[in-house]
Scaffold this motif. Sequence first.
Motif, mmCIF file in Angstrom:
data_model
loop_
_atom_site.group_PDB
_atom_site.id
_atom_site.type_symbol
_atom_site.label_atom_id
_atom_site.label_comp_id
_atom_site.label_asym_id
_atom_site.label_seq_id
_atom_site.Cartn_x
_atom_site.Cartn_y
_atom_site.Cartn_z
ATOM 1 N N UNK A 21 4.269 14.188 8.571
ATOM 2 C CA UNK A 21 3.375 15.383 8.066
ATOM 3 C C UNK A 21 2.019 15.424 8.743
ATOM 4 N N UNK A 22 1.703 14.078 9.196
ATOM 5 C CA UNK A 22 0.465 13.947 9.721
ATOM 6 C C UNK A 22 0.663 14.544 11.434
ATOM 7 N N UNK A 59 4.733 11.071 4.758
ATOM 8 C CA UNK A 59 3.405 11.241 4.981
ATOM 9 C C UNK A 59 2.855 11.343 6.417
ATOM 10 N N UNK A 60 3.606 10.307 7.291
ATOM 11 C CA UNK A 60 3.154 10.061 8.690
ATOM 12 C C UNK A 60 3.778 11.385 9.572
ATOM 13 N N UNK A 98 0.634 -1.225 -0.009
ATOM 14 C CA UNK A 98 0.064 -0.076 0.054
ATOM 15 C C UNK A 98 0.793 1.238 -0.001
ATOM 16 N N UNK A 99 1.853 1.281 -0.842
ATOM 17 C CA UNK A 99 2.653 2.432 -1.045
ATOM 18 C C UNK A 99 1.773 3.347 -1.937
ATOM 19 N N UNK A 100 1.626 4.640 -1.534
ATOM 20 C CA UNK A 100 0.808 5.689 -2.280
ATOM 21 C C UNK A 100 1.572 5.835 -3.608
ATOM 22 N N UNK A 101 0.600 5.422 -4.582
ATOM 23 C CA UNK A 101 1.092 5.348 -5.868
ATOM 24 C C UNK A 101 1.107 7.106 -6.471
ATOM 25 N N UNK A 102 0.356 7.880 -5.923
ATOM 26 C CA UNK A 102 0.324 9.196 -6.292
ATOM 27 C C UNK A 102 1.283 10.052 -5.737
ATOM 28 N N UNK A 103 2.201 9.529 -4.663
ATOM 29 C CA UNK A 103 3.295 10.290 -4.254
ATOM 30 C C UNK A 103 4.466 9.586 -4.718
ATOM 31 N N UNK A 123 8.780 3.516 5.723
ATOM 32 C CA UNK A 123 7.693 4.702 6.133
ATOM 33 C C UNK A 123 6.990 4.429 7.195
#
Lengths: 377, 287
Positions: free
Chosen positions: A106-107, A103-104, A90-95, A151
């Motif tokens: 930034x959250x 990502x984490x 589930x690596x984000x394909x749009x990033x 990640x």
Amino acid sequence: MSKHCKIDLACENISKHFSGFTAVDNVSFTIPKGSFFSILGPSGCGKTTLLRMLAGFESPSSGDILIKQQSMLDVPPNKRPVNMVFQHLALFPTMNVEQNIGYGLRRQGVAKAEITERVAAVLARVGLADSGKKRVEQLSGGQRQRIALARCLVLNPTLLLLDEPLGALDLKLREQMKIELKSLQKEFGTTFVYITHDQSEALVMSDQIAVMNKGKFEQVGTPHQLYYQPETAFVAGFVGDSNRWHGTIISVDDSSLMLKTDDGLSFRAKVAVEQKLEKGAKVEVFVRPEAINVSRTAHSEDDNQLTCTVQTLLFDGANSQIIALEPNSGGKITVAMPQTSDFVDLKTGDQLFLNWSAAQTLGFLVESENLVSAVGA
Amino acid sequence: MGNLGANARLKLGLWLLLMPLGLWLLLLIILPHFELLIFSITDPEDGAFTFEFYFEFFTEPLYWRTFLRTAVMSILATILTLIIAFPVAFYIAKMLKGRSKGIVFAMCLIPFWVSELVRTFGWMILLRESGVISNFLQWSGLAAGPVELLYTDATIMLGLVYSSMLFMVVPLVSTLDSLDDSYIEAGYDLGGTNWNVIREIVIPHAIPGIVSGCIIVFMLSLGNYLTPVLLGGKDSLWFTEQIYTQFITRFNWEQGSAFGLLLLVLSSLIVWLGLKASGQSFTKTMG
């Protein structure tokens, strides 16, 4: 108290019922800090449900999950100190890679400069320092694994959950990733909870393994214990290869018992743990192929001896096996082919003398459908 | 030689299969537009070449303002449709499973089995002065006299959004369906809130569906004739009405043709600008 602080995860009697069936049935266990804990079981045994409860995607029907003594029941997945490596990563394909790892962070509201720094640091630690700007689809299977790990690890979770992440890789890469995962776990010191149906993955990497079947833990122990001292017939059959027979006890004395398999072979098994074994009881017997000593001349120092002929040779390099036939009874037994010069010219029909000790013959009493008590060690 | 023969037959087969599409394009799209083009640049009196009908559009404020108004209203309708359709599509694609998913999707679809005309009349029954809502307001004492809800821009907007909802929901559902649940779970697992996950994971994934839905809805709204006329009344000032007037009322086919082509060119231009602004390409969206 100091002992308690070393426990990262404790599950207390957790169960999960879905309409009509029980996926996880009253399971309790603790995982010490910094260890590699595997849950091994066939598909459908409830291991994925258990992992999803730890991550927070399912809530247990009963029982409690404690991470560092804090109950997690009312904590949503995004607030738990737990991260998960998904089966298909589930690596984000749009990033790109950096954005995925960041990502984490930034959250958590980490400052931009610090995000850049920590992402670069974790990329270096997983050996992909120059891949930050790459797109996910530009990476190879093994690199994606490492990015998925990075990640999660960049967030310093208390617990890292891994849901069969090696399943999609080809054999060679899987072997390599096993070693890599283990060394990354050691390096980061994070507690790993790894679920798999592949016993070799579990045996190679784990400090502790729980063998799961039908929603319950059959046995929890070190890889060594599970392999050499299985407590149930399921564990004996599931972990490692075994010859497996059904048989009947012929006689019992103080230290050992005699049994006869349904296809006519007779063995001696050593009595080790307390049990109620009587003459005539039905047992299931396991002997590992590599525990059997093979020779072309007769010996008589071991508890069990068989004179067999080679029926089939299964050539698989170092893992080659011989299927031998005991001519009198017609019973069959699989043994590992010794890699010595003696057996290079072995062919079908050759005579072989097999012998092994009673201690390596594991018998489990068959109680109607249930397989309970253990014999031998 | 035999191979060559087989190849030739294969080619012939391919051409025959492409024939219906080719004929459709040629007879119904290319030829009429070519005819429109000829009409729009020919002086009806002496048959000479002229650009006067195009100049007319840019020099007469009523015409280009009508077009501008139509375009702005259509863009607004597209945005509103997207805002309403996105949660619906997300609910259908991600929250519902199995049977209920099919049922809710069908419920979105069923209103579109009825003709657009009938659906629009349905709205008129609800909204007119002597309609259901007006009567209810009077009966409940919320309004003293009859309330006219028709013939406003808001009513046109309502009609446009309603009639194009399905064309937004369908592409959105299909793109959201293709988003694996594990991405959403990973988004939460790494600490994301609902808003983070929607903005950073769901929307970037759904962009192709959003763009193709928006193009369809925008084009349908811009080219809509029934809804603005019936719900907006005489003052609706929709550009398609201008074209209708030129052709039918004023019998000015040359001017009507010029408007028709301008509608095509200007709307394509707006779509192109929209794609540029959102960083998408047409092939990426349609593929």
